[in-house]
Scaffold this motif. Structure first.
Motif, PDB file in Angstrom:
ATOM      1  N   GLU A  62       9.062  10.128 -14.370  1.00 23.02           N
ATOM      2  CA  GLU A  62       8.002   9.995 -13.368  1.00 23.02           C
ATOM      3  C   GLU A  62       6.890   9.058 -13.836  1.00 23.02           C
ATOM      4  O   GLU A  62       6.428   8.201 -13.083  1.00 23.02           O
ATOM      5  CB  GLU A  62       7.424  11.382 -13.063  1.00 23.02           C
ATOM      6  N   PHE A  63       6.445   9.220 -15.071  1.00 22.77           N
ATOM      7  CA  PHE A  63       5.377   8.351 -15.574  1.00 22.77           C
ATOM      8  C   PHE A  63       5.851   6.903 -15.673  1.00 22.77           C
ATOM      9  O   PHE A  63       5.102   5.971 -15.356  1.00 22.77           O
ATOM     10  CB  PHE A  63       4.881   8.841 -16.939  1.00 22.77           C
ATOM     11  N   ARG A  64       7.092   6.724 -16.103  1.00 28.32           N
ATOM     12  CA  ARG A  64       7.610   5.367 -16.211  1.00 28.32           C
ATOM     13  C   ARG A  64       7.762   4.729 -14.838  1.00 28.32           C
ATOM     14  O   ARG A  64       7.399   3.552 -14.644  1.00 28.32           O
ATOM     15  CB  ARG A  64       8.949   5.389 -16.953  1.00 28.32           C
ATOM     16  N   ASP A  65       8.266   5.484 -13.856  1.00 25.35           N
ATOM     17  CA  ASP A  65       8.394   4.953 -12.492  1.00 25.35           C
ATOM     18  C   ASP A  65       7.025   4.583 -11.922  1.00 25.35           C
ATOM     19  O   ASP A  65       6.875   3.539 -11.271  1.00 25.35           O
ATOM     20  CB  ASP A  65       9.061   5.989 -11.585  1.00 25.35           C
ATOM     21  N   ALA A  66       6.031   5.440 -12.150  1.00 26.20           N
ATOM     22  CA  ALA A  66       4.688   5.148 -11.649  1.00 26.20           C
ATOM     23  C   ALA A  66       4.118   3.906 -12.300  1.00 26.20           C
ATOM     24  O   ALA A  66       3.475   3.074 -11.637  1.00 26.20           O
ATOM     25  CB  ALA A  66       3.773   6.349 -11.892  1.00 26.20           C
ATOM     26  N   ALA A  67       4.365   3.739 -13.595  1.00 23.65           N
ATOM     27  CA  ALA A  67       3.827   2.582 -14.319  1.00 23.65           C
ATOM     28  C   ALA A  67       4.417   1.276 -13.815  1.00 23.65           C
ATOM     29  O   ALA A  67       3.768   0.225 -13.886  1.00 23.65           O
ATOM     30  CB  ALA A  67       4.101   2.735 -15.813  1.00 23.65           C
ATOM     31  N   GLU A  68       5.637   1.333 -13.286  1.00 24.64           N
ATOM     32  CA  GLU A  68       6.271   0.120 -12.780  1.00 24.64           C
ATOM     33  C   GLU A  68       5.607  -0.398 -11.511  1.00 24.64           C
ATOM     34  O   GLU A  68       5.696  -1.590 -11.197  1.00 24.64           O
ATOM     35  CB  GLU A  68       7.760   0.388 -12.505  1.00 24.64           C
ATOM     36  N   VAL A  69       4.930   0.479 -10.788  1.00 21.73           N
ATOM     37  CA  VAL A  69       4.384   0.101  -9.477  1.00 21.73           C
ATOM     38  C   VAL A  69       2.860   0.044  -9.466  1.00 21.73           C
ATOM     39  O   VAL A  69       2.265  -0.838  -8.833  1.00 21.73           O
ATOM     40  CB  VAL A  69       4.875   1.083  -8.389  1.00 21.73           C
ATOM     41  N   ARG A 116       0.830  -1.199   0.000  1.00 18.68           N
ATOM     42  CA  ARG A 116       0.000   0.000   0.000  1.00 18.68           C
ATOM     43  C   ARG A 116       0.866   1.252   0.000  1.00 18.68           C
ATOM     44  O   ARG A 116       0.586   2.226  -0.704  1.00 18.68           O
ATOM     45  CB  ARG A 116      -0.918  -0.011   1.217  1.00 18.68           C
ATOM     46  N   LYS A 117       1.942   1.216   0.755  1.00 17.12           N
ATOM     47  CA  LYS A 117       2.860   2.356   0.821  1.00 17.12           C
ATOM     48  C   LYS A 117       3.481   2.615  -0.550  1.00 17.12           C
ATOM     49  O   LYS A 117       3.574   3.772  -0.999  1.00 17.12           O
ATOM     50  CB  LYS A 117       3.940   2.069   1.862  1.00 17.12           C
ATOM     51  N   ALA A 118       3.879   1.555  -1.243  1.00 17.02           N
ATOM     52  CA  ALA A 118       4.469   1.703  -2.576  1.00 17.02           C
ATOM     53  C   ALA A 118       3.456   2.267  -3.556  1.00 17.02           C
ATOM     54  O   ALA A 118       3.798   3.091  -4.417  1.00 17.02           O
ATOM     55  CB  ALA A 118       4.999   0.359  -3.060  1.00 17.02           C
ATOM     56  N   GLU A 119       2.206   1.836  -3.431  1.00 17.20           N
ATOM     57  CA  GLU A 119       1.159   2.339  -4.321  1.00 17.20           C
ATOM     58  C   GLU A 119       0.886   3.818  -4.060  1.00 17.20           C
ATOM     59  O   GLU A 119       0.682   4.591  -5.004  1.00 17.20           O
ATOM     60  CB  GLU A 119      -0.120   1.522  -4.137  1.00 17.20           C
ATOM     61  N   ILE A 120       0.876   4.215  -2.794  1.00 18.72           N
ATOM     62  CA  ILE A 120       0.662   5.634  -2.459  1.00 18.72           C
ATOM     63  C   ILE A 120       1.776   6.479  -3.044  1.00 18.72           C
ATOM     64  O   ILE A 120       1.528   7.551  -3.603  1.00 18.72           O
ATOM     65  CB  ILE A 120       0.557   5.814  -0.929  1.00 18.72           C
ATOM     66  N   ASP A 179      -9.040  -0.638  -4.925  1.00 16.34           N
ATOM     67  CA  ASP A 179     -10.380  -0.776  -5.514  1.00 16.34           C
ATOM     68  C   ASP A 179     -11.178   0.517  -5.460  1.00 16.34           C
ATOM     69  O   ASP A 179     -12.409   0.487  -5.320  1.00 16.34           O
ATOM     70  CB  ASP A 179     -11.157  -1.911  -4.818  1.00 16.34           C
ATOM     71  N   GLN A 180     -10.501   1.656  -5.566  1.00 15.42           N
ATOM     72  CA  GLN A 180     -11.173   2.953  -5.521  1.00 15.42           C
ATOM     73  C   GLN A 180     -11.118   3.579  -6.904  1.00 15.42           C
ATOM     74  O   GLN A 180     -10.067   4.065  -7.340  1.00 15.42           O
ATOM     75  CB  GLN A 180     -10.524   3.852  -4.468  1.00 15.42           C
ATOM     76  N   TYR A 181     -12.255   3.552  -7.597  1.00 10.90           N
ATOM     77  CA  TYR A 181     -12.325   4.036  -8.966  1.00 10.90           C
ATOM     78  C   TYR A 181     -11.909   5.503  -9.050  1.00 10.90           C
ATOM     79  O   TYR A 181     -12.289   6.316  -8.213  1.00 10.90           O
ATOM     80  CB  TYR A 181     -13.749   3.890  -9.504  1.00 10.90           C
ATOM     81  N   GLY A 182     -11.130   5.815 -10.071  1.00 10.37           N
ATOM     82  CA  GLY A 182     -10.646   7.170 -10.259  1.00 10.37           C
ATOM     83  C   GLY A 182      -9.183   7.331  -9.906  1.00 10.37           C
ATOM     84  O   GLY A 182      -8.566   8.323 -10.299  1.00 10.37           O
ATOM     85  N   ARG A 183      -8.613   6.383  -9.169  1.00 12.12           N
ATOM     86  CA  ARG A 183      -7.182   6.441  -8.889  1.00 12.12           C
ATOM     87  C   ARG A 183      -6.412   5.958 -10.119  1.00 12.12           C
ATOM     88  O   ARG A 183      -6.891   5.125 -10.876  1.00 12.12           O
ATOM     89  CB  ARG A 183      -6.819   5.602  -7.672  1.00 12.12           C
ATOM     90  N   PRO A 184      -5.202   6.479 -10.338  1.00 15.12           N
ATOM     91  CA  PRO A 184      -4.444   6.094 -11.532  1.00 15.12           C
ATOM     92  C   PRO A 184      -3.953   4.662 -11.475  1.00 15.12           C
ATOM     93  O   PRO A 184      -3.694   4.117 -10.393  1.00 15.12           O
ATOM     94  CB  PRO A 184      -3.271   7.083 -11.528  1.00 15.12           C
ATOM     95  N   THR A 185      -3.820   4.072 -12.623  1.00 18.07           N
ATOM     96  CA  THR A 185      -3.379   2.694 -12.780  1.00 18.07           C
ATOM     97  C   THR A 185      -2.133   2.650 -13.661  1.00 18.07           C
ATOM     98  O   THR A 185      -1.667   3.676 -14.162  1.00 18.07           O
ATOM     99  CB  THR A 185      -4.488   1.863 -13.441  1.00 18.07           C
ATOM    100  N   LYS A 186      -1.635   1.451 -13.862  1.00 19.64           N
ATOM    101  CA  LYS A 186      -0.511   1.270 -14.788  1.00 19.64           C
ATOM    102  C   LYS A 186      -0.886   1.790 -16.164  1.00 19.64           C
ATOM    103  O   LYS A 186      -0.100   2.473 -16.830  1.00 19.64           O
ATOM    104  CB  LYS A 186      -0.167  -0.224 -14.864  1.00 19.64           C
ATOM    105  N   GLY A 187      -2.114   1.483 -16.593  1.00 21.87           N
ATOM    106  CA  GLY A 187      -2.570   1.949 -17.899  1.00 21.87           C
ATOM    107  C   GLY A 187      -2.627   3.461 -17.993  1.00 21.87           C
ATOM    108  O   GLY A 187      -2.318   4.049 -19.037  1.00 21.87           O
ATOM    109  N   ALA A 188      -3.022   4.123 -16.902  1.00 21.94           N
ATOM    110  CA  ALA A 188      -3.083   5.587 -16.894  1.00 21.94           C
ATOM    111  C   ALA A 188      -1.693   6.187 -17.048  1.00 21.94           C
ATOM    112  O   ALA A 188      -1.491   7.158 -17.792  1.00 21.94           O
ATOM    113  CB  ALA A 188      -3.735   6.080 -15.608  1.00 21.94           C
ATOM    114  N   LEU A 237       1.259   0.762 -27.731  1.00 24.96           N
ATOM    115  CA  LEU A 237       1.148  -0.699 -27.833  1.00 24.96           C
ATOM    116  C   LEU A 237       1.242  -1.355 -26.459  1.00 24.96           C
ATOM    117  O   LEU A 237       0.571  -2.362 -26.203  1.00 24.96           O
ATOM    118  CB  LEU A 237       2.244  -1.235 -28.757  1.00 24.96           C
ATOM    119  N   GLU A 238       2.054  -0.812 -25.577  1.00 29.33           N
ATOM    120  CA  GLU A 238       2.104  -1.337 -24.205  1.00 29.33           C
ATOM    121  C   GLU A 238       0.727  -1.275 -23.551  1.00 29.33           C
ATOM    122  O   GLU A 238       0.318  -2.206 -22.854  1.00 29.33           O
ATOM    123  CB  GLU A 238       3.106  -0.537 -23.363  1.00 29.33           C
ATOM    124  N   VAL A 239       0.027  -0.156 -23.738  1.00 32.17           N
ATOM    125  CA  VAL A 239      -1.322  -0.027 -23.167  1.00 32.17           C
ATOM    126  C   VAL A 239      -2.238  -1.068 -23.787  1.00 32.17           C
ATOM    127  O   VAL A 239      -3.007  -1.747 -23.081  1.00 32.17           O
ATOM    128  CB  VAL A 239      -1.883   1.392 -23.397  1.00 32.17           C
TER     129      VAL A 239
END
Length: 481
Positions: free
Chosen positions: A186-193, A131-135, A201-210, A233-235
């Motif tokens: 920053e976007f690449r680092d976020a996508a890794e986690v 959870r900490k890593a996701e935050i 499970d809270q809709y509206g939070r960013p995901t790997k796809g975002a 293509l990754e998406v």
């Protein structure tokens, strides 16, 4: 009497002088420092949640439509007090004093500051490590996304990456490359986690796809076609998004479908009646006398309208035409035909759960349709006219109920590119993408001049607000302002 007044004044001064040091050393019990608050992951999440309030378009009229589409071939606005703010944007005579530019800049940096507060205070907190890593990844994404929105309008801006700053700090603007490298990282680092589905499970939070879609859009903005095609293509290869094809194309934005998996990242509007965090678009759009499906609702003096020349680019059978209001029946039973340059975009429809002037239509930042058309465009730039680019275009057109194409239907890559730009307008109107698309295609200024506007080359970027220039002497204004 005069002697008594002087004596009293002297006593007061002496008392103040002797007690001043004690006053300055008095312990404060009511102020919270970050160290007093950030003790649990829940504390970090409270600050994280506040960033979404800065991103929410409570009125998409400003950031989404006025600043991104009133200056294009799609929207215009007439009437009401906000015409004062819309007219300079439509006529290309905006200045660094425009209030909505200042508001946008300030909101973006408030979001950046809150993300920095989370990132600066997260490490000492113990708890669920996942959870900490996701935050942390969520805060990294939101900070970068705010910078992406700033870069889109203003170009490179000061990169502030800590919440611990001094009043005397006067950061200069980053270079183009520093700005781009920062956002890519920053976007690449976020996508890794970030997970494939919304964290916790809270809709509206960013995901790997975002995060990957934001990276795709950044690459498109800077015309890095190789990376844009690859990241899109990754998406696509994530396998969790697809196009809405279960009904009329306009139904994607209906209450039943607003969480369809074509949406990748959205600004979530409240669905609680009698609130001020919903979307106020419709009250700024519908004409006087319009009969609401779910009354009572307010109709504002403002009137956002669609240019007829844009409507004319649609084929008659295109389901996306159903997003526009061309006529209506008023309370007296009379049919009112709206006429030239007077159609209205009802892309975000009425919702049952709404108050007098706001509804719960989520605003889409990223949709899967955009990812497909980004890859189509990038491949056309890289390889010339090709089958995959046409196939990706056909997916969008098939979903909209209009005819599809063969490669041979286009005479050149340039003709395909022009058609793709027109298709993007039909698909993404009222979603704040048009200005960015026209600039990328190099026709933003040209098309404005054709409409009789006072457009010049430097208008591809907005001016840094004059209030920021006055506060920070190290900020250099954009050319032309």
């Amino acid at each position: 009497m005069k002697k008594y007044t002087i004596l009293l004044f002297t006593i007061m001064v002496l008392c103040f002088a002797t007690s001043c040091e004690d006053l300055l050393e008095e312990k404060t019990y009511t102020a919270l420092q970050p160290s007093d608050f950030f003790n649990r992951l829940e504390d970090a999440e409270i600050t994280l949640n506040a960033i979404y309030g800065e991103l929410r378009y409570s009125d998409i009229t400003r950031d989404a439509v006025t600043l991104q589409e009133v200056c294009t071939d799609i929207h215009l606005e007439r009437s009401g007090g906000i015409f004062t703010f819309n007219e300079p944007i439509e006529e290309f005579v905006w200045t660094s004093s425009h209030q909505w530019l200042r508001d946008d800049w300030e909101r973006r940096y408030r979001g950046i500051f809150k993300a920095n507060v989370v990132l600066d205070n997260l490490d000492p907190i113990t708890g669920d490590e996942q959870r900490k890593a996701e935050i942390r990844a969520e805060a990294v994404f939101l900070r970068a996304f705010n910078y992406f929105l700033l870069y889109d309008k203003f170009g490179p801006v000061p990169l502030v990456t800590t919440s611990v700053t001094e009043v005397t700090d006067r950061p200069a603007r980053a270079s183009e490359q520093e700005m781009i490298d920062f956002m890519v990282s920053e976007f690449r680092d976020a996508a890794e986690v970030l997970p494939l589905t919304p964290p916790r499970d809270q809709y509206g939070r960013p995901t790997k796809g975002a995060a990957l879609t934001a990276l795709t859009k950044l690459y498109m903005m800077i015309r890095d076609w190789d990376n844009a095609a690859a990241t899109a293509l990754e998406v696509m290869n994530l396998g969790i998004y697809d196009l809405f094809v279960e009904g009329n194309r306009t139904e994607l934005f209906s209450p039943d479908n607003q969480r369809d998996n074509e949406f990748i990242f959205v600004s979530v509007m409240s669905n609680t009646p009698n609130n001020d965090t919903g979307d106020g678009w419709l009250s700024h759009v519908v004409p006087r006398g319009y009969q609401w499906q779910y009354p009572p609702r307010q109709i504002f003096a403002a009137e956002y309208k669609i240019r007829s020349a844009f409507i004319d680019t649609f084929e008659p059978e295109d389901e996306r035409l159903d997003a526009f209001l061309f006529e209506f029946v008023n309370a007296d039973g009379d049919t009112i035909v709206l006429g030239e340059d007077n159609a209205r975009s009802l892309k975000y429809p009425e919702y049952p759960n709404q108050d007098a002037s706001r509804s719960s239509d989520d605003f889409p930042f990223f949709r899967y349709a955009d990812v497909l058309l980004c890859r189509s465009e990038a491949l056309n730039e890289l390889n010339g006219l090709n089958q995959e680019s046409v196939d990706l275009l056909n997916m969008i057109r098939d979903a909209a109920g209009v005819e599809t194409f063969l490669v041979d239907d286009f005479s050149s890559a340039q003709e395909f590119k022009q058609f793709l730009l027109a298709e993007r307008g039909r698909e993404f109107h009222t979603e704040a993408l048009r200005r960015q698309d026209l600039i990328r295609h190099g026709v933003f200024i040209e098309m404005a001049i054709e409409r009789g506007k006072s457009a010049q080359d430097f208008h591809v970027r907005y001016p840094i607000p004059i209030t920021e220039i006055e506060r920070n002497p190290n900020l250099i204004q954009n050319d032309g302002y």
